[in-house]
Design a protein around this motif. Structure first.
Motif, PDB file in Angstrom:
ATOM      1  N   SER A 141      -9.873   7.654  69.263  1.00  0.00           N
ATOM      2  CA  SER A 141     -11.118   7.613  70.038  1.00  0.00           C
ATOM      3  C   SER A 141     -11.425   8.981  70.630  1.00  0.00           C
ATOM      4  O   SER A 141     -12.587   9.379  70.714  1.00  0.00           O
ATOM      5  N   SER A 142     -10.386   9.700  71.055  1.00  0.00           N
ATOM      6  CA  SER A 142     -10.615  11.016  71.664  1.00  0.00           C
ATOM      7  C   SER A 142     -11.179  12.006  70.650  1.00  0.00           C
ATOM      8  O   SER A 142     -12.034  12.830  70.982  1.00  0.00           O
ATOM      9  N   ARG A 143     -10.733  11.930  69.409  1.00  0.00           N
ATOM     10  CA  ARG A 143     -11.268  12.826  68.371  1.00  0.00           C
ATOM     11  C   ARG A 143     -12.705  12.455  68.030  1.00  0.00           C
ATOM     12  O   ARG A 143     -13.506  13.324  67.695  1.00  0.00           O
ATOM     13  N   ILE A 144     -13.027  11.170  68.120  1.00  0.00           N
ATOM     14  CA  ILE A 144     -14.408  10.743  67.886  1.00  0.00           C
ATOM     15  C   ILE A 144     -15.296  11.265  69.013  1.00  0.00           C
ATOM     16  O   ILE A 144     -16.377  11.814  68.769  1.00  0.00           O
ATOM     17  N   ARG A 145     -14.845  11.126  70.258  1.00  0.00           N
ATOM     18  CA  ARG A 145     -15.627  11.635  71.384  1.00  0.00           C
ATOM     19  C   ARG A 145     -15.761  13.152  71.341  1.00  0.00           C
ATOM     20  O   ARG A 145     -16.772  13.707  71.763  1.00  0.00           O
ATOM     21  N   SER A 146     -14.753  13.842  70.823  1.00  0.00           N
ATOM     22  CA  SER A 146     -14.816  15.298  70.742  1.00  0.00           C
ATOM     23  C   SER A 146     -15.757  15.770  69.644  1.00  0.00           C
ATOM     24  O   SER A 146     -16.034  16.964  69.521  1.00  0.00           O
ATOM     25  N   GLY A 147     -16.243  14.824  68.836  1.00  0.00           N
ATOM     26  CA  GLY A 147     -17.231  15.156  67.818  1.00  0.00           C
ATOM     27  C   GLY A 147     -16.669  15.561  66.477  1.00  0.00           C
ATOM     28  O   GLY A 147     -17.408  15.922  65.567  1.00  0.00           O
ATOM     29  N   VAL A 148     -15.347  15.482  66.321  1.00  0.00           N
ATOM     30  CA  VAL A 148     -14.709  15.990  65.108  1.00  0.00           C
ATOM     31  C   VAL A 148     -14.859  15.042  63.920  1.00  0.00           C
ATOM     32  O   VAL A 148     -15.068  15.481  62.784  1.00  0.00           O
ATOM     33  N   ILE A 149     -14.753  13.727  64.170  1.00  0.00           N
ATOM     34  CA  ILE A 149     -14.774  12.742  63.086  1.00  0.00           C
ATOM     35  C   ILE A 149     -15.636  11.548  63.485  1.00  0.00           C
ATOM     36  O   ILE A 149     -15.939  11.346  64.658  1.00  0.00           O
ATOM     37  N   ASP A 150     -16.000  10.747  62.477  1.00  0.00           N
ATOM     38  CA  ASP A 150     -16.676   9.485  62.763  1.00  0.00           C
ATOM     39  C   ASP A 150     -15.642   8.375  62.862  1.00  0.00           C
ATOM     40  O   ASP A 150     -14.435   8.618  62.805  1.00  0.00           O
ATOM     41  N   ARG A 151     -16.105   7.150  62.995  1.00  0.00           N
ATOM     42  CA  ARG A 151     -15.177   6.035  63.239  1.00  0.00           C
ATOM     43  C   ARG A 151     -14.329   5.682  62.018  1.00  0.00           C
ATOM     44  O   ARG A 151     -13.306   5.019  62.146  1.00  0.00           O
TER      45      ARG A 151
ATOM     46  N   ILE B 283     -27.119  21.314  62.351  1.00  0.00           N
ATOM     47  CA  ILE B 283     -25.701  21.667  62.256  1.00  0.00           C
ATOM     48  C   ILE B 283     -25.007  21.426  63.594  1.00  0.00           C
ATOM     49  O   ILE B 283     -23.889  20.916  63.653  1.00  0.00           O
ATOM     50  N   LEU B 284     -25.699  21.777  64.676  1.00  0.00           N
ATOM     51  CA  LEU B 284     -25.081  21.708  66.000  1.00  0.00           C
ATOM     52  C   LEU B 284     -24.744  20.286  66.437  1.00  0.00           C
ATOM     53  O   LEU B 284     -23.691  20.044  67.036  1.00  0.00           O
ATOM     54  N   HIS B 285     -25.635  19.327  66.139  1.00  0.00           N
ATOM     55  CA  HIS B 285     -25.344  17.937  66.531  1.00  0.00           C
ATOM     56  C   HIS B 285     -24.068  17.410  65.868  1.00  0.00           C
ATOM     57  O   HIS B 285     -23.195  16.880  66.552  1.00  0.00           O
ATOM     58  N   PRO B 286     -23.926  17.535  64.549  1.00  0.00           N
ATOM     59  CA  PRO B 286     -22.700  17.019  63.919  1.00  0.00           C
ATOM     60  C   PRO B 286     -21.421  17.705  64.400  1.00  0.00           C
ATOM     61  O   PRO B 286     -20.358  17.099  64.407  1.00  0.00           O
ATOM     62  N   LEU B 287     -21.528  18.974  64.813  1.00  0.00           N
ATOM     63  CA  LEU B 287     -20.335  19.713  65.215  1.00  0.00           C
ATOM     64  C   LEU B 287     -19.972  19.539  66.686  1.00  0.00           C
ATOM     65  O   LEU B 287     -18.829  19.753  67.078  1.00  0.00           O
ATOM     66  N   SER B 288     -20.929  19.138  67.518  1.00  0.00           N
ATOM     67  CA  SER B 288     -20.740  19.161  68.973  1.00  0.00           C
ATOM     68  C   SER B 288     -20.030  17.923  69.503  1.00  0.00           C
ATOM     69  O   SER B 288     -20.115  16.844  68.919  1.00  0.00           O
ATOM     70  N   PRO B 289     -19.360  18.062  70.649  1.00  0.00           N
ATOM     71  CA  PRO B 289     -18.749  16.899  71.312  1.00  0.00           C
ATOM     72  C   PRO B 289     -19.826  15.917  71.760  1.00  0.00           C
ATOM     73  O   PRO B 289     -20.942  16.328  72.108  1.00  0.00           O
ATOM     74  N   ILE B 290     -19.484  14.643  71.751  1.00  0.00           N
ATOM     75  CA  ILE B 290     -20.388  13.642  72.308  1.00  0.00           C
ATOM     76  C   ILE B 290     -20.579  13.952  73.798  1.00  0.00           C
ATOM     77  O   ILE B 290     -19.622  14.236  74.507  1.00  0.00           O
ATOM     78  N   GLY B 291     -21.828  13.915  74.250  1.00  0.00           N
ATOM     79  CA  GLY B 291     -22.137  14.273  75.627  1.00  0.00           C
ATOM     80  C   GLY B 291     -22.775  15.635  75.759  1.00  0.00           C
ATOM     81  O   GLY B 291     -23.314  15.977  76.816  1.00  0.00           O
TER      82      GLY B 291
ATOM     83  N   ASP C 296     -24.881  12.243  70.463  1.00  0.00           N
ATOM     84  CA  ASP C 296     -24.141  10.992  70.401  1.00  0.00           C
ATOM     85  C   ASP C 296     -23.919  10.634  68.936  1.00  0.00           C
ATOM     86  O   ASP C 296     -24.272  11.411  68.040  1.00  0.00           O
ATOM     87  N   GLU C 297     -23.325   9.499  68.698  1.00  0.00           N
ATOM     88  CA  GLU C 297     -23.045   9.120  67.310  1.00  0.00           C
ATOM     89  C   GLU C 297     -24.326   8.926  66.512  1.00  0.00           C
ATOM     90  O   GLU C 297     -24.375   9.210  65.316  1.00  0.00           O
ATOM     91  N   GLU C 298     -25.380   8.461  67.178  1.00  0.00           N
ATOM     92  CA  GLU C 298     -26.658   8.263  66.486  1.00  0.00           C
ATOM     93  C   GLU C 298     -27.247   9.599  66.035  1.00  0.00           C
ATOM     94  O   GLU C 298     -27.724   9.722  64.901  1.00  0.00           O
ATOM     95  N   SER C 299     -27.216  10.603  66.915  1.00  0.00           N
ATOM     96  CA  SER C 299     -27.775  11.906  66.537  1.00  0.00           C
ATOM     97  C   SER C 299     -26.950  12.541  65.424  1.00  0.00           C
ATOM     98  O   SER C 299     -27.488  13.174  64.508  1.00  0.00           O
ATOM     99  N   LYS C 300     -25.634  12.373  65.485  1.00  0.00           N
ATOM    100  CA  LYS C 300     -24.774  12.909  64.433  1.00  0.00           C
ATOM    101  C   LYS C 300     -25.073  12.250  63.082  1.00  0.00           C
ATOM    102  O   LYS C 300     -25.159  12.917  62.048  1.00  0.00           O
TER     103      LYS C 300
END
Length: 358
Positions: A153-163, A313-321, A339-343
């Motif tokens: 979950s922490s890696r998902i919140r950090s923006g690195v991977i999806d679920r 590019i920035l949305h997929p790479l950035s941390p959630i929040g 957020d996950e929707e923008s990514k």
């Protein structure tokens, strides 16, 4: 007794025991329910007839990260996954580190991952002291993401991977230059986010309103565009990451020279022609976000070409929040929280770009 259970690639094999445990216990936060959670719960259900899931309360969960979803949302995602197994599972509120496990007289097994194994062993020590039979501990290996590191979950919140453990932007996409397609161009005409209407003659008014809506944040504030970046500077705000190209409305903008480059920790130069995205701008955005995560550095990215498509590019790479601000010509300033929707939207749009063969 301890048992380790390991996933085999992306295919999970569950063998029910001849003699099933009657009641099993499983505790956790289960934020942003992902493939690793799915594997953990399926393993548990294959080893017991009834499963008690103890879901960490909001106070405890959000004390570590305010981005953790609330208990109602997390329990709803759990129930959505369980669907056909709802009758075999109960979801309860976990108020502390151990829940009922230390004195549960009916449970005979507890499920965990390697990171919570020590806690289960402490539970068994207490049970023995209380003259209760220790629980069988079944430690379930975590499921790996595309990069060989565990899905969490922490890696998902950090923006690195999806679920599912996939990258939001495959590195292979930027091995060559990609071009804006007509379909994507049409989708980008409408503001993607919350539009703050404002005058082009005095953009400081709209940017002040936008910043008041954002409030103080622990995650990067990103500005795209010279007007947006300078307007933030004029109200005393230096974004964590800024992307500029010295132009506005595709014309040179003399006021861009007023942007104080000395306020940034690093300055990166990249090339990205109009209507295109290159490996150069991708690497600049990627390294800027990584530098912010690791050291809190502020970065100014100067684009030789155009910066308009950088948010994709920035949305997929950035941390959630994270928050991305950019100007909408003739309309005002757009705020878009990452957020996950923008990514997902940006990943979908990038997949529709045309790959240049040369």
């Amino acid at each position: 007794m301890k048992v380790a259970v390991t996933p085999r690639g992306t295919h999970y094999i569950f063998r029910r025991r001849e003699k099933m445990h009657e009641i099993g216990l499983l505790g956790g936060t289960f934020d942003r329910f992902h493939a690793g959670h799915e594997y953990l719960i399926n393993t548990a259900l294959s080893n017991c007839k009834k499963l008690e899931i103890w879901l960490t309360n909001d106070q405890k969960a959000q004390s570590k990260d305010i981005r953790v979803k609330n208990w109602d949302e997390r329990s709803r995602e759990l129930l959505d996954f369980l669907s056909e197994n709802k009758a075999s599972v109960s979801i309860n509120i976990l108020e502390d580190d151990f829940g009922p496990a230390q004195e549960h007289i009916h449970a005979s097994v507890i499920f965990c991952t390697e990171e919570t194994l020590e806690k289960c062993e402490l539970i068994n020590s207490t049970r023995i002291n209380n003259r209760l039979k220790p629980l069988e501990i079944i430690s379930v290996n975590r499921v790996d993401a595309w990069d060989g590191k565990p899905i969490s979950s922490s890696r998902i919140r950090s923006g690195v991977i999806d679920r599912m453990g996939q990258s939001w932007i495959p590195d292979s996409l930027f091995r060559t230059e990609i071009s804006l397609s007509e379909n994507v161009e049409n989708q980008l005409k409408e503001p993607f986010g919350h539009l703050i209407h404002g005058s082009e003659e005095d953009p400081k008014i709209a940017i002040s309103e936008a910043y008041s809506l954002i409030g103080k944040t622990s995650y990067p504030l990103i500005s795209v565009g010279d007007v947006t970046t300078l307007s933030l500077q004029k109200i005393g705000i230096i974004p964590d990451i800024a992307v500029i190209d010295g132009m506005t409305k595709r014309e040179n903008w003399p006021e861009a020279d007023q942007i104080d480059k000395s306020r940034f920790t690093s300055i990166l130069h990249c090339t990205s022609p109009a209507g295109k995205l290159t490996n150069s701008i991708f690497e600049a955005c990627k390294s800027s976000i990584l530098a912010w995560k690791q050291r809190g550095y502020k970065a100014l990215i100067i684009v030789d070409g155009e910066e308009d498509l950088a948010p994709l590019i920035l949305h997929p790479l950035s941390p959630i929040g994270s928050v991305i601000l950019y100007g909408q010509p003739g309309k005002g300033i757009v705020i878009r929280w990452c957020d996950e929707e923008s990514k997902e939207r940006c990943r979908n749009l990038l997949s529709q770009f045309e790959i240049n063969q040369s």
